[in-house]
Each structure stands twice: as structure tokens, then as C-alpha cells.
Motif scaffolding. Structure first.
Motif, short mmCIF file in Angstrom:
data_model
loop_
_atom_site.label_atom_id
_atom_site.label_comp_id
_atom_site.label_asym_id
_atom_site.label_seq_id
_atom_site.Cartn_x
_atom_site.Cartn_y
_atom_site.Cartn_z
N PRO A 81 88.11 -15.76 11.72
CA PRO A 81 89.76 -15.03 12.29
C PRO A 81 90.06 -16.45 12.41
CG PRO A 81 88.04 -13.98 13.59
CD PRO A 81 87.31 -15.19 12.96
N ASP A 82 90.05 -17.02 13.17
CA ASP A 82 91.23 -18.25 14.17
C ASP A 82 91.20 -18.85 13.28
OD1 ASP A 82 88.17 -18.88 14.08
OD2 ASP A 82 88.88 -20.38 15.68
N ARG A 85 93.43 -17.12 10.50
CA ARG A 85 94.99 -16.68 10.14
C ARG A 85 96.00 -17.63 10.85
NH1 ARG A 85 97.98 -12.61 13.80
NH2 ARG A 85 99.81 -13.90 14.62
N SER A 86 95.71 -19.75 11.41
CA SER A 86 96.23 -20.63 11.19
C SER A 86 96.81 -21.10 10.00
CB SER A 86 95.49 -21.50 12.43
OG SER A 86 93.95 -22.07 11.35
N GLY A 88 97.09 -19.62 7.49
CA GLY A 88 97.36 -18.56 6.67
C GLY A 88 96.44 -17.66 5.35
N ASP A 90 95.22 -14.41 4.20
CA ASP A 90 94.92 -13.18 3.52
C ASP A 90 93.93 -12.24 4.31
OD1 ASP A 90 96.61 -13.22 1.23
OD2 ASP A 90 95.70 -14.44 0.21
N ARG A 105 90.38 -8.29 14.23
CA ARG A 105 91.64 -7.03 14.01
C ARG A 105 93.13 -7.73 14.91
NH1 ARG A 105 93.42 -5.83 9.36
NH2 ARG A 105 91.37 -4.39 9.09
N ILE A 107 92.71 -10.58 16.67
CA ILE A 107 93.46 -11.96 15.71
C ILE A 107 94.17 -11.90 14.31
CG2 ILE A 107 92.69 -14.80 15.37
CD1 ILE A 107 90.12 -13.95 17.00
N MET A 108 94.00 -11.25 13.67
CA MET A 108 94.39 -11.60 12.29
C MET A 108 95.65 -10.44 11.79
SD MET A 108 92.73 -13.82 10.50
CE MET A 108 93.32 -13.27 9.19
N GLY A 109 95.85 -9.42 12.96
CA GLY A 109 97.20 -8.79 12.72
C GLY A 109 96.15 -7.33 11.76
N ALA A 112 96.05 -7.20 7.72
CA ALA A 112 95.17 -9.04 7.15
C ALA A 112 93.96 -8.14 6.94
CB ALA A 112 94.72 -9.41 8.44
#
Length: 217
Positions: A81-82, A85-86, A88, A90, A105, A107-109, A112
Motif C-alpha cells: 500500500p505504501d 499510494r506513492s 498513484g 487506484d 486503508r 495508508i491508501m485512504g 482506494a
């Protein structure tokens, strides 16, 4: 990839592509991906490189994501997930030995897409669904050389899940053009395929066309 509950008709099962575990020639694979995604409906692309260092994974995401997005295909990264996220992505797909769903969740928001491997265990899947997974993945349903597997669920697991839970399920593991229809009929919302597309004798684009034909039973 969320499913909208329906009392009348179930949406068609869709194809979910997974990259090979190793991509020696990224440019050449990008060309194959472009052709494959242009050949038929694909819901998602999971970038799954194992083993690979972070730089290799990031390079793959940066090369392949624009192709997927041109075809309106969601991009998920396996395990990380790190990095998802970095770079971009989905979403992310996590296994039982990876970070927790709650951590992914965080980390990703909230927006996501997060999928969780549940092998052949309906209890694991139920817990993941209750915790907010966007989909659960069951498998391997057939022998596969893409990764080492010890779980071999029966197709009935998909049927029971489809009849009782709203969270979509992904079927994975050794699925081919020849077996796609029976997996879809059993209740899979998505069929995850790697070698069944990339190693298809007539090429990845033809494989996507054939899978799409089989999934509209």
C-alpha cells in the motif's frame, strides 16, 4: 469494481488481469498490454512482481499505469500500500501475510480499492468484507505455475458467496479460456488471470477476446 445488488439480473463476470511475476523487457510487455486492453473488456490490472526491488516495481507502475488508464482499467499494486499510494495506483491487493486491511486503508485512504486474498476460507472473506474490503479473492481453483498454492477451493464457494454476500468476489488460480465459463457461472464477479492471457498461444489480445466471449455465458 463494487457490485450493485440486484434481484433480477447479475452483472456479467469481468476479466481482472495480473502481470507475470517477472517482466524482463518492460517496453515489450507494455506493447502487449496495450494490445490486450484494446481487445476487450478488462476491469482491472494488478501489478504483481515477485521478487522485485522497489525501483523495479515503481518503474513498472509508471510504465503500465498510463496504458491501463487510457483503457479505463483500474490499476492495483500487489502487497504494498505504501508504494501503491506513492505511485498513484487506484488500489492495492493484500494477502493474509501482508499488512492488515485496516493499515492498508489508513495508508491508501477511503477512496482506494482494496482487495484481500482469502484462499478457500469463507470466514476470512466474511471478516474482510465486514472490515471494508472492496472485494475478496478465492483460489487457487486450478493448478497454477504463477505462484505456489496450497489451497484448492471448490467452485461451490463462489456460489454460496454470491448468494449471501454483497461484496464482490474474485476467482483466481489457473483459470484458462476453457474453464472461464464454469467459474463465471459458479458465481465469480471477476476472474483473475495471468499466464492464461500472457502465455496464450495466439497472443494476449486474442486471449482477452476469448475470455470476454466465455464470460458472457
Amino acid at each position: 469494481m463494487a457490485r450493485t445488488p440486484s434481484v433480477s439480473a447479475r452483472p456479467p463476470c469481468r476479466l481482472y488481469l495480473i502481470t507475470p511475476p517477472s517482466i524482463p523487457d518492460l517496453d515489450r510487455f507494455a506493447e502487449a498490454l496495450e494490445q490486450a486492453l484494446g481487445a476487450g473488456d478488462v476491469a482491472a490490472l494488478q501489478i504483481r512482481l515477485k521478487p522485485a526491488d522497489d525501483a523495479t516495481v515503481v518503474a513498472a507502475v509508471h510504465k503500465l499505469s498510463p496504458i491501463a488508464r487510457r483503457h479505463e482499467v483500474a490499476v492495483l499494486l500487489n502487497d504494498r500500500p505504501d508504494l501503491a499510494r506513492s505511485t498513484g495506483c487506484d488500489g492495492v491487493h493484500i494477502g493474509q501475510q501482508d499488512v492488515s486491511l485496516a493499515e492498508a486503508r489508513r495508508i491508501m485512504g477511503t477512496d482506494a480499492m482494496i482487495g484481500v486474498t482469502c484462499h478457500d476460507d469463507r470466514e476470512l472473506a466474511w471478516n474482510a468484507a465486514e472490515a471494508g474490503a472492496d472485494y475478496v479473492a478465492f483460489g487457487a481453483f486450478y493448478p497454477t505455475e504463477t505462484k505456489t498454492t496450497t489451497h484448492r477451493p471448490d467452485l461451490e464457494l463462489l456460489t454460496v458467496w454470491q448468494e449471501t454476500v454483497e461484496v464482490p468476489c474474485v476467482a483466481i488460480g489457473g483459470i484458462t479460456v476453457e474453464t472461464a465459463a464454469e467459474v463465471a457461472e459458479a458465481g465469480a464477479d471477476f476472474i483473475a488471470v495471468s499466464s492464461g492471457v500472457w502465455d496464450y498461444p495466439s497472443g494476449p489480445a486474442e486471449a482477452v477476446r476469448e475470455f470476454n466471449l466465455r464470460l458472457r455465458f
